[in-house]
Motif scaffolding. Structure first.
Motif, PDB file in Angstrom:
ATOM      1  N   ASP A 295       0.815  -0.788  -0.286  1.00 26.13           N
ATOM      2  CA  ASP A 295       0.108  -0.182  -0.013  1.00 26.13           C
ATOM      3  C   ASP A 295       0.840   1.563   0.101  1.00 26.13           C
ATOM      4  O   ASP A 295       1.741   1.424   0.342  1.00 26.13           O
ATOM      5  N   THR A 296       1.409   2.263  -1.105  1.00 26.70           N
ATOM      6  CA  THR A 296       1.757   3.162  -0.917  1.00 26.70           C
ATOM      7  C   THR A 296       1.552   4.275   0.289  1.00 26.70           C
ATOM      8  O   THR A 296       1.857   4.853   0.092  1.00 26.70           O
ATOM      9  N   GLU A 297       0.368   3.885   0.747  1.00 25.51           N
ATOM     10  CA  GLU A 297       0.098   5.587   1.830  1.00 25.51           C
ATOM     11  C   GLU A 297       1.249   5.199   3.248  1.00 25.51           C
ATOM     12  O   GLU A 297       1.030   5.927   4.246  1.00 25.51           O
ATOM     13  N   GLU A 298       1.543   3.927   3.318  1.00 28.02           N
ATOM     14  CA  GLU A 298       2.603   3.074   4.274  1.00 28.02           C
ATOM     15  C   GLU A 298       3.544   3.202   3.989  1.00 28.02           C
ATOM     16  O   GLU A 298       4.986   3.005   4.515  1.00 28.02           O
ATOM     17  N   HIS A 299       4.434   3.850   2.611  1.00 25.32           N
ATOM     18  CA  HIS A 299       5.822   4.256   2.015  1.00 25.32           C
ATOM     19  C   HIS A 299       5.371   5.608   1.864  1.00 25.32           C
ATOM     20  O   HIS A 299       6.444   6.495   0.962  1.00 25.32           O
ATOM     21  N   LEU A 300       5.117   6.499   2.367  1.00 25.51           N
ATOM     22  CA  LEU A 300       4.877   8.036   2.126  1.00 25.51           C
ATOM     23  C   LEU A 300       6.757   8.782   2.255  1.00 25.51           C
ATOM     24  O   LEU A 300       6.579   9.545   1.513  1.00 25.51           O
ATOM     25  N   PRO A 301       6.744   8.611   3.601  1.00 30.11           N
ATOM     26  CA  PRO A 301       8.461   9.464   4.194  1.00 30.11           C
ATOM     27  C   PRO A 301       9.449   8.359   3.031  1.00 30.11           C
ATOM     28  O   PRO A 301      10.009   9.529   2.493  1.00 30.11           O
ATOM     29  N   GLU A 302       9.195   7.043   2.742  1.00 26.54           N
ATOM     30  CA  GLU A 302      10.517   7.205   1.387  1.00 26.54           C
ATOM     31  C   GLU A 302      10.211   7.380   0.378  1.00 26.54           C
ATOM     32  O   GLU A 302      11.566   8.247  -0.345  1.00 26.54           O
ATOM     33  N   LEU A 303       8.834   8.099  -0.067  1.00 21.32           N
ATOM     34  CA  LEU A 303       9.004   8.987  -0.813  1.00 21.32           C
ATOM     35  C   LEU A 303       8.919  10.034  -1.558  1.00 21.32           C
ATOM     36  O   LEU A 303      10.112   9.922  -2.127  1.00 21.32           O
ATOM     37  N   VAL A 304       9.015  10.510  -0.255  1.00 23.11           N
ATOM     38  CA  VAL A 304       9.061  12.025   0.301  1.00 23.11           C
ATOM     39  C   VAL A 304      11.032  12.512   0.128  1.00 23.11           C
ATOM     40  O   VAL A 304      11.429  12.791  -0.603  1.00 23.11           O
ATOM     41  N   VAL A 305      11.498  10.863   1.175  1.00 17.42           N
ATOM     42  CA  VAL A 305      13.193  11.313   0.379  1.00 17.42           C
ATOM     43  C   VAL A 305      13.634  10.856  -0.562  1.00 17.42           C
ATOM     44  O   VAL A 305      14.791  11.318  -0.465  1.00 17.42           O
TER      45      VAL A 305
END
Length: 397
Positions: A295-305
Motif C-alpha cells: 500500500d503506497t500510503e504506508e511508504h510516504l516517507p520513503e517516497l519523499v526522501v
C-alpha cells in the motif's frame, strides 16, 4: 418415435388452400399484434403510435412471405425465405440495440405463432379444407416461426457481441487517456463514448497481468483494466478502481492478498494518472514479495526522501562523512546502529531488540559514534539531516 418438423423450404400447399388465407391476411396480422401487445409487456410501448403501424406491416409481410414460400412452384425454395430470415435477423439486432431482452423477443414469437396459426386454421376450416391439410399447415407454420426465431436470436447475439466489443474498445481508450494524463475534455469525451458512469475517485492497482484477468470480476464493474501500459514494468497490468476509500480500501487489500499487488492513492478520477505514478514509484522501491500487497500510503516517507536521488546521495555522503575513516564492516554496523538510535529516540533496549544485539553492544557503538560526531549528535539540524539521510537504506545495502 417423434418425427422432426417438415422442411418449410420444400413443402408446398395447393392454391386452393392459399387463396382464402391471403384474403384474411390483414385481419390475422391485426389479431397477432393485439395478442403480442397484451401478453408481452415489453412490447406494449413499442407497438404504440406510428411504430405500431410499421410493425403491423412487418408482421403482415412475414406472414405473406410464408404463404409465398409454401405456394411457389419451382426448385428454388430458398429465395422467399432468405428475405424473411434477413428481416428476422435485423429485428434481433434492433431489439438488442433497443435494450430489450431475448426473452421478450422469443415470447413474442411464441404468441405470434399461436395466434397466427389459430386465425389461419379458422380460415382453412371455414373454407372446407380437410383435417390432414390443416395438420400439415400447422406443422409448416411452426417450422417457419422456428426459422425466424433462430435468425432473430442470431441477430440479437451478434449485436450484443459487436456492441460489447465496441464498448470494450472505448473503455480501453478511456483507460489509456487517463493513464497518459490527457486533458479533461479529452477524457470526459472518452468516458461519454464508453457510456461509463464516472466515480468521484480512481485508485490505481499494479499487478501481474494474469492476476488482473482473474480479479477484474471481483471489483467494481466500472473498473478500467489496461495491460501493457507501463513499458518499464513489462507483464504488469493497471487496474483503475472507482472509490476504494476507507473500509472499501481495506476490503480491496484483502481481495488482492496473494497477488503481488501495489495499491496507489485515491485521486479525483480525472487525475488518475497521479495514482498510477505513485504506484509505479513504490513498485520501483518495493517490488512486492510473492503474494504481498504493498500500500503506497504506508511508504510516504520513503517516497519523499527518494524524490531527488542525487540530493539524497549528497546528503547521505555529507551526514556520514565523520565515518569515512572507519573500516567497511565496522562502518556498516555504526550506520545501522545510528539509524536505529535515531528512529527509537535513543532507547537502547529498543535498538538492541531491533538489531538483535546485546544492549552493551549498542552502548559501545554509540560511544564510538559520539566520539566521531561530537556535539553534532545534539544539534537539531544535524539530527534532522541524519534522520533524512538514513530514513531509507542505501541502494547497495
Amino acid at each position: 418415435m417423434i418425427e422432426p418438423l417438415r422442411d418449410v423450404r420444400s413443402y408446398r400447399l395447393p392454391k386452393s388452400v392459399i387463396a382464402p388465407l391471403r384474403q384474411g391476411l390483414a385481419d390475422v396480422s391485426v389479431q397477432t399484434i393485439t395478442a403480442i401487445t397484451m401478453e408481452v409487456p415489453a412490447y406494449a410501448q413499442a407497438f404504440a403510435g406510428v411504430l405500431g403501424h410499421k410493425i403491423e406491416r412487418a408482421v403482415q409481410a412475414a406472414l405473406g412471405t410464408f404463404l409465398n414460400l409454401v405456394s411457389r412452384p419451382g426448385t428454388d425454395p430458398g429465395t422467399p425465405l432468405a428475405s424473411a430470415l434477413e428481416g428476422a435477423y435485423a429485428l434481433g439486432r434492433g431489439e438488442a440495440r433497443s435494450g430489450r431482452s431475448l426473452d421478450a423477443l422469443l415470447a413474442a414469437y411464441r404468441v405470434g405463432a399461436r395466434v397466427a396459426w389459430r386465425e389461419l386454421a379458422a380460415i382453412s376450416v371455414n373454407s372446407g379444407q380437410p383435417a390432414g391439410t390443416i395438420a400439415d399447415f400447422a406443422e409448416l407454420v411452426f417450422a417457419y416461426i422456428d426459422e425466424l426465431s433462430a435468425a432473430s436470436v442470431a441477430g440479437h447475439a451478434d449485436e450484443l457481441a459487436a456492441s460489447g466489443r465496441i464498448r470494450l474498445r472505448h473503455l480501453q481508450q478511456l483507460a489509456q487517456a487517463l493513464v497518459a494524463g490527457e486533458s479533461a475534455h479529452v477524457v470526459q469525451a472518452a468516458a461519454e463514448r464508453a457510456e461509463w458512469v464516472t466515480p468521484q475517485t480512481l485508485t490505481a492497482i499494479l499487478l501481474p497481468e494474469r492476476a488482473a484477468r482473474s480479479l477484474i470480476d471481483l471489483l467494481d464493474p466500472r473498473t478500467l483494466p489496461l495491460a501493457g501500459a507501463l513499458p518499464d514494468l513489462p507483464g504488469t497490468a493497471v487496474l483503475l478502481v472507482p472509490d476504494p476509500q476507507g473500509a472499501s480500501r481495506s476490503h480491496l487489500t484483502r481481495l488482492l492478498t496473494g497477488h503481488d499487488a501495489v495499491i496507489g492513492p485515491a485521486r479525483p478520477w480525472l487525475q488518475a494518472q497521479l495514482s498510477v505514478e505513485r504506484a509505479v514509484r513504490v513498485q520501483q522501491l518495493h517490488t512486492p514479495a510473492p503474494g504481498q500487497v504493498v500500500d503506497t500510503e504506508e511508504h510516504l516517507p520513503e517516497l519523499v526522501v527518494s524524490a531527488d536521488p542525487a540530493a539524497l546521495a549528497d546528503l547521505r555522503e555529507r551526514a556520514l562523512a565523520p565515518l569515512a575513516g572507519e573500516r567497511g564492516s565496522a562502518a556498516a554496523k555504526l550506520v545501522e546502529t545510528l539509524r536505529s538510535w535515531l528512529l527509537h529516540h535513543g532507547r537502547r533496549e529498543d535498538v538492541a531488540a531491533e538489531l538483535f544485539v546485546h544492549p552493551q553492544t549498542v552502548r559501545y557503538r554509540m560511544t564510538r559514534l559520539r566520539e566521531l560526531y561530537g556535539d553534532r549528535l545534539k544539534d537539531p539540524r544535524w539530527v534532522l539531516a541524519l534522520t533524512i539521510a538514513l530514513a531509507v537504506p542505501a541502494p547497495d545495502a
